[in-house]
Design an enzyme around this catalytic site. Structure first.
Site, PDB file in Angstrom:
ATOM      1  N   VAL A 233      -0.982  50.296 -16.601  1.00 38.91           N
ATOM      2  CA  VAL A 233      -1.859  50.953 -17.471  1.00 38.91           C
ATOM      3  C   VAL A 233      -3.279  50.899 -17.231  1.00 38.91           C
ATOM      4  O   VAL A 233      -4.069  51.354 -17.936  1.00 38.91           O
ATOM      5  CB  VAL A 233      -1.369  50.796 -18.860  1.00 38.91           C
ATOM      6  CG1 VAL A 233      -0.071  51.461 -19.307  1.00 38.91           C
ATOM      7  CG2 VAL A 233      -1.569  49.314 -19.492  1.00 38.91           C
TER       8      VAL A 233
ATOM      9  N   TYR B  19      -6.734  39.083 -29.175  1.00 43.88           N
ATOM     10  CA  TYR B  19      -5.860  39.641 -29.303  1.00 43.88           C
ATOM     11  C   TYR B  19      -5.884  40.546 -30.823  1.00 43.88           C
ATOM     12  O   TYR B  19      -5.900  41.734 -30.651  1.00 43.88           O
ATOM     13  CB  TYR B  19      -4.387  38.917 -29.635  1.00 43.88           C
ATOM     14  CG  TYR B  19      -3.189  39.517 -29.645  1.00 43.88           C
ATOM     15  CD1 TYR B  19      -2.904  40.528 -28.788  1.00 43.88           C
ATOM     16  CD2 TYR B  19      -2.625  39.699 -31.091  1.00 43.88           C
ATOM     17  CE1 TYR B  19      -1.567  41.237 -28.973  1.00 43.88           C
ATOM     18  CE2 TYR B  19      -1.392  40.538 -31.176  1.00 43.88           C
ATOM     19  CZ  TYR B  19      -0.920  41.274 -30.241  1.00 43.88           C
ATOM     20  OH  TYR B  19       0.163  42.051 -30.604  1.00 43.88           O
TER      21      TYR B  19
ATOM     22  N   LYS C 208      -6.156  44.739 -31.156  1.00 42.20           N
ATOM     23  CA  LYS C 208      -5.344  45.624 -31.961  1.00 42.20           C
ATOM     24  C   LYS C 208      -6.183  46.139 -33.014  1.00 42.20           C
ATOM     25  O   LYS C 208      -5.685  47.188 -33.288  1.00 42.20           O
ATOM     26  CB  LYS C 208      -4.207  44.784 -32.536  1.00 42.20           C
ATOM     27  CG  LYS C 208      -3.202  44.137 -31.335  1.00 42.20           C
ATOM     28  CD  LYS C 208      -2.575  45.375 -30.847  1.00 42.20           C
ATOM     29  CE  LYS C 208      -1.372  44.942 -29.991  1.00 42.20           C
ATOM     30  NZ  LYS C 208      -0.621  46.170 -29.065  1.00 42.20           N
TER      31      LYS C 208
HETATM   32  P1  NAI Z   1       6.953  42.335 -23.804  1.00 42.98           P
HETATM   33  O1  NAI Z   1       6.359  41.346 -22.975  1.00 42.98           O
HETATM   34  O2  NAI Z   1       8.568  41.684 -23.942  1.00 42.98           O
HETATM   35  O3  NAI Z   1       7.147  43.729 -23.014  1.00 42.98           O
HETATM   36  C1  NAI Z   1       5.763  44.377 -22.803  1.00 42.98           C
HETATM   37  C2  NAI Z   1       6.139  45.254 -21.501  1.00 42.98           C
HETATM   38  O4  NAI Z   1       4.831  45.616 -21.239  1.00 42.98           O
HETATM   39  C3  NAI Z   1       6.697  44.519 -20.140  1.00 42.98           C
HETATM   40  O5  NAI Z   1       7.817  45.134 -19.883  1.00 42.98           O
HETATM   41  C4  NAI Z   1       5.469  44.571 -19.244  1.00 42.98           C
HETATM   42  O6  NAI Z   1       5.929  44.632 -17.876  1.00 42.98           O
HETATM   43  C5  NAI Z   1       4.616  45.872 -19.834  1.00 42.98           C
HETATM   44  N1  NAI Z   1       3.366  45.697 -19.119  1.00 42.98           N
HETATM   45  C6  NAI Z   1       2.494  44.791 -19.605  1.00 42.98           C
HETATM   46  N2  NAI Z   1       1.328  45.069 -18.997  1.00 42.98           N
HETATM   47  C7  NAI Z   1       1.535  46.333 -18.396  1.00 42.98           C
HETATM   48  C8  NAI Z   1       0.701  46.917 -17.832  1.00 42.98           C
HETATM   49  N3  NAI Z   1      -0.614  46.600 -17.438  1.00 42.98           N
HETATM   50  N4  NAI Z   1       1.190  48.384 -17.302  1.00 42.98           N
HETATM   51  C9  NAI Z   1       2.430  48.727 -17.590  1.00 42.98           C
HETATM   52  N5  NAI Z   1       3.182  47.837 -18.372  1.00 42.98           N
HETATM   53  C10 NAI Z   1       2.790  46.674 -18.784  1.00 42.98           C
HETATM   54  O7  NAI Z   1       6.272  42.493 -25.046  1.00 42.98           O
HETATM   55  P2  NAI Z   1       6.647  42.873 -26.667  1.00 42.98           P
HETATM   56  O8  NAI Z   1       6.943  41.665 -27.529  1.00 42.98           O
HETATM   57  O9  NAI Z   1       7.783  43.875 -26.659  1.00 42.98           O
HETATM   58  O10 NAI Z   1       5.323  43.763 -26.820  1.00 42.98           O
HETATM   59  C11 NAI Z   1       5.365  45.029 -26.962  1.00 42.98           C
HETATM   60  C12 NAI Z   1       4.039  45.595 -27.755  1.00 42.98           C
HETATM   61  O11 NAI Z   1       4.328  45.079 -29.060  1.00 42.98           O
HETATM   62  C13 NAI Z   1       2.680  44.829 -27.332  1.00 42.98           C
HETATM   63  O12 NAI Z   1       1.709  45.973 -27.354  1.00 42.98           O
HETATM   64  C14 NAI Z   1       2.543  44.014 -28.422  1.00 42.98           C
HETATM   65  O13 NAI Z   1       1.016  43.786 -28.400  1.00 42.98           O
HETATM   66  C15 NAI Z   1       2.875  44.407 -29.489  1.00 42.98           C
HETATM   67  N6  NAI Z   1       3.423  43.289 -30.498  1.00 42.98           N
HETATM   68  C16 NAI Z   1       4.270  42.477 -30.213  1.00 42.98           C
HETATM   69  C17 NAI Z   1       4.596  41.553 -31.077  1.00 42.98           C
HETATM   70  C18 NAI Z   1       5.494  40.203 -30.711  1.00 42.98           C
HETATM   71  O14 NAI Z   1       5.549  39.439 -31.878  1.00 42.98           O
HETATM   72  N7  NAI Z   1       6.223  40.569 -29.948  1.00 42.98           N
HETATM   73  C19 NAI Z   1       3.896  41.664 -32.528  1.00 42.98           C
HETATM   74  C20 NAI Z   1       3.006  42.609 -32.753  1.00 42.98           C
HETATM   75  C21 NAI Z   1       2.698  43.542 -31.661  1.00 42.98           C
END
Ligand code: NAI
Length: 244
Positions: A54, A145, A149
């Protein structure tokens, strides 16, 4: 439930965690779903997989165009790809700031820019951005972070205003700490993972971490025609962190 029957959805960061749970839930509820991810190698049928970064506009445009061709259109965009950062303003250098803002904020701008012409063709167009409770609560050790957000929250409101007359709804979810591979990595890196997990759980009044399925359920609601009158909102999924 089959409220997504006939709808086509794209989930960024859909190979892991919240994105994966969302892609699987939308598919189970009748959508045809494509995942756009840096590493989509683990993505199985019925999900379609497209590799893209992205932070790279050409890569986003190519993957989005291929996904829309595969799906035969686009009704729902889930802007979910994101990365984390820890520390106060003294701990992250400019390069780290630009990198996180590039993924978490501009990443959503790039996918949305590429998706809008297709969403305008849909009778049920919806965008859901994965924001965070970090946008509205002052969390320690999360300056960069939280700023990223906070930008996602404002971007969601601005996009909702810009596209409401075109019939495109834009909302976001604000999860608390969610039990995903991301948090597992964070705990692994902590000096005392059990103490760190306990601290994260204690931060949420419900006393436990949020599940990816719970966030996926909230995203699905905001993406579905059932929320047809909801735009420009942030839905907290945080075990009471914001409200209690
Ligand atoms: P995760 O690390 O399990 O999954 C993130 C996914 O995004 C991965 O598959 C990764 O390959 C992909 N990704 C990362 N950078 C990328 C890029 N440059 N281009 C394309 N794909 C990319 O993380 P999770 O926990 O599922 O987080 C997903 C979203 O939720 C994020 O936006 C995070 O900020 C948000 N979030 C997560 C929280 C948590 O506690 N896990 C809490 C609040 C928000």
């Amino acid at each position: 439930m089959s409220d997504f029957e006939g709808l086509k959805a794209l989930v960024t960061g859909g190979a892991s965690g919240i994105g994966r749970a969302t892609a699987e839930l939308l598919a189970a509820r009748g959508a045809e779903v494509a995942v756009l991810d840096l590493d989509p190698s683990s993505v199985d049928k019925p999900l379609l997989a497209h590799r893209a970064d992205v932070t790279d506009d050409a890569s986003v445009r190519a993957a989005l165009s291929a996904a829309v061709t595969d799906l035969g259109g686009l009704d729902v965009l889930i802007n979910n790809a994101g990365i984390g950062a820890q520390g106060t303003v003294e701990d992250n250098d400019d390069e780290q700031w630009w990198r996180v803002l590039d993924v978490n904020v501009l990443g959503m701008v790039r996918t949305t820019r590429a998706a809008l012409p297709h969403l305008r063709e849909s009778a049920h167009a919806a965008i859901v951005n994965t924001c965070s409770i970090a946008a509205t609560a002052g969390l320690p050790q999360r300056a960069l972070y939280s700023a990223s957000k906070g930008a996602v929250l404002s971007l969601t409101l601005a996009m909702a205003a810009d596209h409401v007359r075109e019939g495109i709804r834009v909302n976001c979810v604000n999860p608390g700490t969610v039990d995903t591979p991301w948090v597992a990595r964070l705990l692994d890196a902590a000096p005392d993972p059990a103490a760190e997990r306990a601290a994260l759980q204690a931060r949420q009044p419900a006393g436990r971490l949020v599940t990816a399925a719970e966030v996926a359920g909230a995203i699905a609601y905001l993406a579905s025609p059932l929320s047809g009158s909801t735009t420009g909102t942030a839905l907290a999924v945080d075990g009471g962190m914001q409200g209690l």
